[in-house]
Design a protein around this motif. Sequence first.
Motif, PDB file in Angstrom:
ATOM      1  N   TRP A 215     -33.212  13.371 -24.589  1.00  0.00           N
ATOM      2  CA  TRP A 215     -32.225  11.806 -25.676  1.00  0.00           C
ATOM      3  C   TRP A 215     -33.428  11.370 -26.269  1.00  0.00           C
ATOM      4  N   PRO A 216     -32.921  10.688 -27.355  1.00  0.00           N
ATOM      5  CA  PRO A 216     -33.889   9.895 -28.565  1.00  0.00           C
ATOM      6  C   PRO A 216     -34.491   8.884 -27.941  1.00  0.00           C
ATOM      7  N   PRO A 217     -35.508   8.397 -28.803  1.00  0.00           N
ATOM      8  CA  PRO A 217     -36.095   7.241 -28.285  1.00  0.00           C
ATOM      9  C   PRO A 217     -35.020   5.822 -27.654  1.00  0.00           C
ATOM     10  N   PRO A 218     -35.140   4.758 -26.926  1.00  0.00           N
ATOM     11  CA  PRO A 218     -33.985   4.030 -26.520  1.00  0.00           C
ATOM     12  C   PRO A 218     -33.890   2.833 -27.749  1.00  0.00           C
ATOM     13  N   VAL A 219     -32.950   2.366 -27.627  1.00  0.00           N
ATOM     14  CA  VAL A 219     -32.933   0.858 -29.681  1.00  0.00           C
ATOM     15  C   VAL A 219     -32.622   0.026 -28.732  1.00  0.00           C
ATOM     16  N   PHE A 220     -32.784  -0.621 -29.189  1.00  0.00           N
ATOM     17  CA  PHE A 220     -32.520  -2.519 -29.047  1.00  0.00           C
ATOM     18  C   PHE A 220     -31.108  -2.126 -28.986  1.00  0.00           C
ATOM     19  N   THR A 221     -30.939  -3.726 -27.808  1.00  0.00           N
ATOM     20  CA  THR A 221     -29.383  -3.007 -28.351  1.00  0.00           C
ATOM     21  C   THR A 221     -29.007  -4.652 -27.170  1.00  0.00           C
ATOM     22  N   HIS A 222     -27.916  -5.507 -27.816  1.00  0.00           N
ATOM     23  CA  HIS A 222     -27.751  -6.726 -27.528  1.00  0.00           C
ATOM     24  C   HIS A 222     -26.802  -6.554 -26.334  1.00  0.00           C
ATOM     25  N   ALA A 223     -25.868  -5.403 -25.906  1.00  0.00           N
ATOM     26  CA  ALA A 223     -25.050  -5.101 -24.934  1.00  0.00           C
ATOM     27  C   ALA A 223     -23.686  -5.553 -24.185  1.00  0.00           C
ATOM     28  N   ASP A 224     -23.884  -7.162 -25.032  1.00  0.00           N
ATOM     29  CA  ASP A 224     -22.305  -7.984 -24.846  1.00  0.00           C
ATOM     30  C   ASP A 224     -21.857  -8.334 -25.315  1.00  0.00           C
ATOM     31  N   LEU A 225     -21.715  -7.147 -26.991  1.00  0.00           N
ATOM     32  CA  LEU A 225     -20.553  -7.719 -28.586  1.00  0.00           C
ATOM     33  C   LEU A 225     -19.469  -7.660 -27.603  1.00  0.00           C
ATOM     34  N   ASN A 226     -19.371  -8.770 -27.060  1.00  0.00           N
ATOM     35  CA  ASN A 226     -17.756  -9.256 -27.230  1.00  0.00           C
ATOM     36  C   ASN A 226     -16.827  -9.969 -27.984  1.00  0.00           C
ATOM     37  N   PRO A 227     -16.507 -10.423 -28.160  1.00  0.00           N
ATOM     38  CA  PRO A 227     -16.120 -11.376 -29.492  1.00  0.00           C
ATOM     39  C   PRO A 227     -16.618 -13.125 -29.435  1.00  0.00           C
ATOM     40  N   PHE A 228     -16.549 -13.117 -27.962  1.00  0.00           N
ATOM     41  CA  PHE A 228     -16.314 -14.634 -27.706  1.00  0.00           C
ATOM     42  C   PHE A 228     -18.595 -14.557 -27.708  1.00  0.00           C
ATOM     43  N   ASN A 229     -19.583 -13.789 -27.601  1.00  0.00           N
ATOM     44  CA  ASN A 229     -20.421 -14.407 -27.874  1.00  0.00           C
ATOM     45  C   ASN A 229     -20.279 -13.769 -29.208  1.00  0.00           C
ATOM     46  N   ILE A 230     -19.752 -13.896 -30.836  1.00  0.00           N
ATOM     47  CA  ILE A 230     -19.805 -13.903 -31.965  1.00  0.00           C
ATOM     48  C   ILE A 230     -19.373 -15.261 -32.556  1.00  0.00           C
ATOM     49  N   LEU A 231     -20.360 -15.985 -33.209  1.00  0.00           N
ATOM     50  CA  LEU A 231     -19.939 -18.092 -33.591  1.00  0.00           C
ATOM     51  C   LEU A 231     -20.074 -17.108 -35.512  1.00  0.00           C
ATOM     52  N   ILE A 232     -18.818 -18.177 -35.704  1.00  0.00           N
ATOM     53  CA  ILE A 232     -18.749 -17.642 -36.877  1.00  0.00           C
ATOM     54  C   ILE A 232     -18.890 -19.158 -37.547  1.00  0.00           C
ATOM     55  N   SER A 233     -19.414 -19.574 -39.488  1.00  0.00           N
ATOM     56  CA  SER A 233     -19.027 -20.489 -39.489  1.00  0.00           C
ATOM     57  C   SER A 233     -18.743 -20.354 -41.290  1.00  0.00           C
ATOM     58  N   GLY A 234     -17.105 -20.646 -41.313  1.00  0.00           N
ATOM     59  CA  GLY A 234     -16.236 -19.731 -42.027  1.00  0.00           C
ATOM     60  C   GLY A 234     -16.018 -18.561 -42.421  1.00  0.00           C
ATOM     61  N   ASP A 235     -16.749 -17.874 -43.452  1.00  0.00           N
ATOM     62  CA  ASP A 235     -16.716 -16.422 -42.716  1.00  0.00           C
ATOM     63  C   ASP A 235     -18.439 -15.490 -42.705  1.00  0.00           C
ATOM     64  N   ARG A 236     -19.315 -16.550 -42.200  1.00  0.00           N
ATOM     65  CA  ARG A 236     -20.478 -16.608 -42.553  1.00  0.00           C
ATOM     66  C   ARG A 236     -21.038 -16.636 -40.797  1.00  0.00           C
ATOM     67  N   VAL A 237     -21.242 -15.187 -40.463  1.00  0.00           N
ATOM     68  CA  VAL A 237     -21.677 -14.664 -38.797  1.00  0.00           C
ATOM     69  C   VAL A 237     -23.504 -15.857 -38.851  1.00  0.00           C
ATOM     70  N   VAL A 238     -22.877 -16.934 -37.736  1.00  0.00           N
ATOM     71  CA  VAL A 238     -24.318 -17.657 -37.914  1.00  0.00           C
ATOM     72  C   VAL A 238     -24.905 -17.202 -36.253  1.00  0.00           C
ATOM     73  N   GLY A 239     -24.680 -16.103 -35.830  1.00  0.00           N
ATOM     74  CA  GLY A 239     -25.329 -15.694 -34.465  1.00  0.00           C
ATOM     75  C   GLY A 239     -24.662 -14.720 -34.115  1.00  0.00           C
ATOM     76  N   PRO A 240     -25.127 -13.722 -33.079  1.00  0.00           N
ATOM     77  CA  PRO A 240     -24.317 -13.391 -32.026  1.00  0.00           C
ATOM     78  C   PRO A 240     -25.466 -14.411 -30.537  1.00  0.00           C
ATOM     79  N   ILE A 241     -25.191 -14.556 -29.719  1.00  0.00           N
ATOM     80  CA  ILE A 241     -25.330 -15.453 -28.884  1.00  0.00           C
ATOM     81  C   ILE A 241     -25.209 -14.644 -27.226  1.00  0.00           C
ATOM     82  N   ASP A 242     -25.807 -14.971 -26.257  1.00  0.00           N
ATOM     83  CA  ASP A 242     -25.436 -14.857 -24.999  1.00  0.00           C
ATOM     84  C   ASP A 242     -26.301 -13.000 -25.354  1.00  0.00           C
TER      85      ASP A 242
END
Length: 296
Positions: A215-242
């Motif tokens: 395997w190639p080297p590991p990469v840094f991973t959020h690991a829980d990119l479900n839609p409830f963990n993505i916050l937006i304001s208008g059409d701007r992503v204000v941050g992945p959370i959790d």
Amino acid sequence: MESERDQYSTGSNKRDVQHKGTGKLAIHNTVFRRWLSLLALKTTARFYISMGSCFPITRNKIVKTGPYVHLTEGATIEFIAQNTSIPMPRVHCSFVHKNRAYIVMRRIRGNDLPTAWQKLSEQSRQKVFDQLRSMIQEMRSLKPPPGTGVESCVGGSLRDSRIPRSNPRFGPFKTIQEFHLWLREGLQPSRIEGRESDSDWQDVRDMVAAQDKSWPPPVFTHADLNPFNILISGDRVVGPIDWELSGWYPNYWEYTSAWLGSATRIEWRNTIDKFLEPFPNELKMDATRQKWWGEF
């Protein structure tokens, strides 16, 4: 002395010692900050609506605490903030009190993606996907330190509530192959011999062969990119959370976690390829793993 690797790599239940030796991960851990945070949880927090393990204590501050909250998450937030341009909350302090971790951070204001989705135009949705893709690519471009295996940003244990053996944490692992062996509870190819006519075992055989490759080297991973963990304001992503599940993982883990963790979110599954690099072969591999060793 029992190392963190010894504590968690077997997946045994270690809730009573999950914070042992984590004092070095505490942030701005002073007596005054601890006292003020604990006092706020008993007083001002009553005026706000809690959100799972997150408890607002002022208009702009929240405290994240719970039986599975770990100081590693606060360290991860700081790691991403210092090494990328991804919007992250400021961590005011973090500490352990009576075998329970507390992370006090700035409250990010925005709507989760499912709440905002129907009000977004196609153009705005595409802007959101473009921002997410850029953020994830930036995170995945981080270079792991030499010798990094499957581990947290500070080289310690990880958590994934979707893995039954995560009780409450697991790892770290020196190699991706060691991680894969743990995921399949030590199953070796020799135990699959003689079952060529069994289609289920053939799937497992293919999974083991894929897991045990180079395997190639590991990469840094959020690991829980479900839609409830993505916050937006208008059409701007204000941050992945959790970020509690985040760490250095195999390159496919972000994609398969997002896809396999969204079994009831068909529309979300259909959009994942718009911001994550697809790994179709690894998805098949990991689907077999989750069928026999996961909760799904």
